[in-house]
Design a protein around this motif. Sequence first.
Motif, PDB file in Angstrom:
ATOM      1  N   ASP A 105       0.800  -1.224   0.000  1.00 41.74           N
ATOM      2  CA  ASP A 105       0.000   0.000   0.000  1.00 41.74           C
ATOM      3  C   ASP A 105       0.833   1.274   0.000  1.00 41.74           C
ATOM      4  OD1 ASP A 105      -2.282  -1.546  -0.015  1.00 41.74           O
ATOM      5  OD2 ASP A 105      -2.542  -1.490   2.179  1.00 41.74           O
ATOM      6  N   ASP A 106       2.034   1.212   0.597  1.00 37.69           N
ATOM      7  CA  ASP A 106       2.828   2.434   0.747  1.00 37.69           C
ATOM      8  C   ASP A 106       3.891   2.601  -0.339  1.00 37.69           C
ATOM      9  OD1 ASP A 106       4.543   0.401   1.424  1.00 37.69           O
ATOM     10  OD2 ASP A 106       5.321   1.367   3.233  1.00 37.69           O
ATOM     11  N   GLU A 107       3.848   1.835  -1.419  1.00 34.02           N
ATOM     12  CA  GLU A 107       4.945   1.837  -2.390  1.00 34.02           C
ATOM     13  C   GLU A 107       5.158   3.190  -3.053  1.00 34.02           C
ATOM     14  OE1 GLU A 107       2.312  -0.120  -6.027  1.00 34.02           O
ATOM     15  OE2 GLU A 107       3.409  -1.408  -4.648  1.00 34.02           O
ATOM     16  N   ARG A 108       4.085   3.968  -3.199  1.00 32.77           N
ATOM     17  CA  ARG A 108       4.229   5.263  -3.885  1.00 32.77           C
ATOM     18  C   ARG A 108       4.698   6.383  -2.970  1.00 32.77           C
ATOM     19  NH1 ARG A 108       2.687   6.005  -9.103  1.00 32.77           N
ATOM     20  NH2 ARG A 108       1.756   4.200 -10.125  1.00 32.77           N
ATOM     21  N   GLN A 109       4.970   6.062  -1.720  1.00 32.97           N
ATOM     22  CA  GLN A 109       5.556   7.078  -0.848  1.00 32.97           C
ATOM     23  C   GLN A 109       7.062   7.185  -1.080  1.00 32.97           C
ATOM     24  OE1 GLN A 109       4.891   5.613   3.191  1.00 32.97           O
ATOM     25  NE2 GLN A 109       7.059   5.153   3.388  1.00 32.97           N
ATOM     26  N   TYR A 110       7.619   6.209  -1.795  1.00 28.15           N
ATOM     27  CA  TYR A 110       9.045   6.226  -2.103  1.00 28.15           C
ATOM     28  C   TYR A 110       9.283   6.957  -3.436  1.00 28.15           C
ATOM     29  CZ  TYR A 110       8.955   2.627   1.487  1.00 28.15           C
ATOM     30  OH  TYR A 110       8.756   1.955   2.668  1.00 28.15           O
ATOM     31  N   LEU A 159       7.956   8.688 -23.174  1.00 26.96           N
ATOM     32  CA  LEU A 159       8.068   7.231 -23.077  1.00 26.96           C
ATOM     33  C   LEU A 159       6.776   6.655 -22.497  1.00 26.96           C
ATOM     34  CD1 LEU A 159      10.182   4.846 -23.354  1.00 26.96           C
ATOM     35  CD2 LEU A 159      10.570   5.140 -20.904  1.00 26.96           C
ATOM     36  N   ASN A 160       6.304   5.560 -23.077  1.00 23.03           N
ATOM     37  CA  ASN A 160       5.103   4.917 -22.551  1.00 23.03           C
ATOM     38  C   ASN A 160       5.362   4.397 -21.136  1.00 23.03           C
ATOM     39  OD1 ASN A 160       3.600   5.334 -24.894  1.00 23.03           O
ATOM     40  ND2 ASN A 160       4.258   3.400 -25.800  1.00 23.03           N
ATOM     41  N   GLU A 161       4.354   4.518 -20.286  1.00 25.84           N
ATOM     42  CA  GLU A 161       4.500   4.063 -18.899  1.00 25.84           C
ATOM     43  C   GLU A 161       4.652   2.549 -18.856  1.00 25.84           C
ATOM     44  OE1 GLU A 161       2.192   4.391 -14.583  1.00 25.84           O
ATOM     45  OE2 GLU A 161       1.467   5.489 -16.345  1.00 25.84           O
ATOM     46  N   PRO A 162       5.663   2.056 -18.172  1.00 22.94           N
ATOM     47  CA  PRO A 162       5.868   0.599 -18.102  1.00 22.94           C
ATOM     48  C   PRO A 162       4.801  -0.071 -17.250  1.00 22.94           C
ATOM     49  CG  PRO A 162       7.373   1.704 -16.610  1.00 22.94           C
ATOM     50  CD  PRO A 162       6.661   2.792 -17.371  1.00 22.94           C
ATOM     51  N   ARG A 163       4.630  -1.369 -17.450  1.00 25.79           N
ATOM     52  CA  ARG A 163       3.634  -2.104 -16.670  1.00 25.79           C
ATOM     53  C   ARG A 163       4.039  -2.202 -15.202  1.00 25.79           C
ATOM     54  NH1 ARG A 163       2.184  -7.311 -20.581  1.00 25.79           N
ATOM     55  NH2 ARG A 163       1.316  -6.093 -22.331  1.00 25.79           N
ATOM     56  N   ALA A 164       5.335  -2.413 -14.959  1.00 27.08           N
ATOM     57  CA  ALA A 164       5.815  -2.586 -13.586  1.00 27.08           C
ATOM     58  C   ALA A 164       6.292  -1.251 -13.017  1.00 27.08           C
ATOM     59  CB  ALA A 164       6.947  -3.600 -13.544  1.00 27.08           C
ATOM     60  N   LEU A 165       5.898  -0.974 -11.802  1.00 27.20           N
ATOM     61  CA  LEU A 165       6.325   0.239 -11.108  1.00 27.20           C
ATOM     62  C   LEU A 165       7.762   0.064 -10.628  1.00 27.20           C
ATOM     63  CD1 LEU A 165       5.135   2.967  -9.869  1.00 27.20           C
ATOM     64  CD2 LEU A 165       4.955   1.652  -7.737  1.00 27.20           C
ATOM     65  N   THR A 166       8.550   1.145 -10.681  1.00 27.73           N
ATOM     66  CA  THR A 166       9.915   1.127 -10.140  1.00 27.73           C
ATOM     67  C   THR A 166      10.060   2.219  -9.100  1.00 27.73           C
ATOM     68  OG1 THR A 166      10.843   0.322 -12.226  1.00 27.73           O
ATOM     69  CG2 THR A 166      12.373   1.296 -10.666  1.00 27.73           C
ATOM     70  N   ILE A 167      10.565   1.851  -7.938  1.00 17.56           N
ATOM     71  CA  ILE A 167      10.834   2.816  -6.875  1.00 17.56           C
ATOM     72  C   ILE A 167      12.308   2.713  -6.489  1.00 17.56           C
ATOM     73  CG2 ILE A 167       8.480   2.778  -5.995  1.00 17.56           C
ATOM     74  CD1 ILE A 167       9.405   0.905  -3.778  1.00 17.56           C
ATOM     75  N   ARG A 199      16.152  10.571  -2.362  1.00 14.18           N
ATOM     76  CA  ARG A 199      15.319  11.709  -1.960  1.00 14.18           C
ATOM     77  C   ARG A 199      16.108  13.022  -1.966  1.00 14.18           C
ATOM     78  NH1 ARG A 199      13.146   9.198   3.548  1.00 14.18           N
ATOM     79  NH2 ARG A 199      15.386   8.749   3.612  1.00 14.18           N
ATOM     80  N   LEU A 200      17.436  12.924  -1.911  1.00 12.20           N
ATOM     81  CA  LEU A 200      18.257  14.136  -1.947  1.00 12.20           C
ATOM     82  C   LEU A 200      18.052  14.921  -3.231  1.00 12.20           C
ATOM     83  CD1 LEU A 200      21.608  12.658  -0.569  1.00 12.20           C
ATOM     84  CD2 LEU A 200      20.104  14.268   0.624  1.00 12.20           C
ATOM     85  N   PHE A 201      17.706  14.214  -4.309  1.00 10.21           N
ATOM     86  CA  PHE A 201      17.632  14.872  -5.622  1.00 10.21           C
ATOM     87  C   PHE A 201      16.262  14.737  -6.267  1.00 10.21           C
ATOM     88  CE2 PHE A 201      21.650  12.539  -4.982  1.00 10.21           C
ATOM     89  CZ  PHE A 201      22.440  13.613  -4.619  1.00 10.21           C
ATOM     90  N   SER A 202      15.311  14.114  -5.573  1.00 15.48           N
ATOM     91  CA  SER A 202      14.002  13.895  -6.187  1.00 15.48           C
ATOM     92  C   SER A 202      13.236  15.206  -6.298  1.00 15.48           C
ATOM     93  CB  SER A 202      13.194  12.881  -5.384  1.00 15.48           C
ATOM     94  OG  SER A 202      12.922  13.373  -4.081  1.00 15.48           O
ATOM     95  N   GLU A 203      12.381  15.276  -7.307  1.00 13.22           N
ATOM     96  CA  GLU A 203      11.529  16.438  -7.517  1.00 13.22           C
ATOM     97  C   GLU A 203      10.105  15.940  -7.723  1.00 13.22           C
ATOM     98  OE1 GLU A 203      13.139  18.628 -10.786  1.00 13.22           O
ATOM     99  OE2 GLU A 203      14.783  19.469  -9.606  1.00 13.22           O
ATOM    100  N   CYS A 204       9.187  16.365  -6.856  1.00 14.27           N
ATOM    101  CA  CYS A 204       7.789  15.921  -6.920  1.00 14.27           C
ATOM    102  C   CYS A 204       7.688  14.403  -6.843  1.00 14.27           C
ATOM    103  CB  CYS A 204       7.122  16.434  -8.194  1.00 14.27           C
ATOM    104  SG  CYS A 204       7.125  18.228  -8.361  1.00 14.27           S
ATOM    105  N   GLY A 205       8.570  13.795  -6.064  1.00 12.34           N
ATOM    106  CA  GLY A 205       8.527  12.358  -5.875  1.00 12.34           C
ATOM    107  C   GLY A 205       9.145  11.550  -6.995  1.00 12.34           C
ATOM    108  N   LEU A 206       9.803  12.223  -7.955  1.00  8.59           N
ATOM    109  CA  LEU A 206      10.415  11.544  -9.098  1.00  8.59           C
ATOM    110  C   LEU A 206      11.932  11.642  -9.026  1.00  8.59           C
ATOM    111  CD1 LEU A 206       8.160  12.979 -11.958  1.00  8.59           C
ATOM    112  CD2 LEU A 206       7.966  10.719 -10.897  1.00  8.59           C
TER     113      LEU A 206
END
Length: 324
Positions: free
Chosen positions: A229-234, A248-256, A286-293
Amino acid sequence: MEKQLRNYLEKVFGDGVTITARKAISLPFFLMDNFSFCEVEVFGQRFLAMIDKALEGPVSETTPAVLAKQIKMVADKTDFPVVYVAEAIPAYRRDRLIKQGIQFISPYNQMFIPSLGLDLREYLSKVPKPKAGAGKHLKPAAQAALLYMLTKLRCGKSHITDIAHDLQYTKMTISRVMDELENAGLVETEPVGRTKMVALKGKPREVWERALPLMQTPVRHTYRIRHRDDERQYTLAGETALACQTDLNEPRALTIAVANEEIKRLGFEFVPDGEVYVEAWRYDPRLFSECGLAHPLTLFLRFRGDHDERVQIALEKLIEEYPW
């Protein structure tokens, strides 16, 4: 651009250069729209110059892999070697052209035509060479500090103690990091009382290009885990982050992405067929992420060796649109 090419070749070879325009080539319209052509003779050796019209200004979005295919289409219509010509080719792109076997001329920067025995680089702008003791790659702590300066500080001087605080480095670690970056010719320091001020040694993009040969992918390991449930907090990373910032088309598998030292503490369930990819980074993403990306520069380091043409097209667009 043809005039610039002529002036450059005459500066290198003197009067032994002849350039004539060539229009009668049966090629697809998109090639005729994007390139102009001329025959070049240097001391009796001839080649066809394929001049990139787009590169008479901003850098082209065409990847080296796609460019190699386009050059082959032209080569099939002529008896001469085909040489790609562009005004401004960044150092990292020149390296990729060479790896693709593409012969090229970047006036006043580099001429790479091995079929004619030419590999001239003496007109490259002089940049500081790494000093003795500089390693093949920057250590993770030094790479993280450089990325921090490129993405957060960019211009001007900063106290190294402030950088150490933001990166959670000890006094000894930040001292070693700055020595490593200074020895590599990427930053310059100035003593101020009991501390030091530090600044990039040049404009951010110039430092980035000089540092590229010393930098490595931030990813140490990649794992697969079950959905949680919390995977998108990363921090979103990999193709997921690249797709969010490009076409680029969004891949099927999420990568965190997470810091490698936190991978065990987070309690992930590692399985061979997991629906989510977890990248264990050498430093905290997280040191360099922008808007969670994941940041564009870290994505470039992550994917620059990827052989997927879709990824390379997206990556090149991402880095060229980056607001230096």
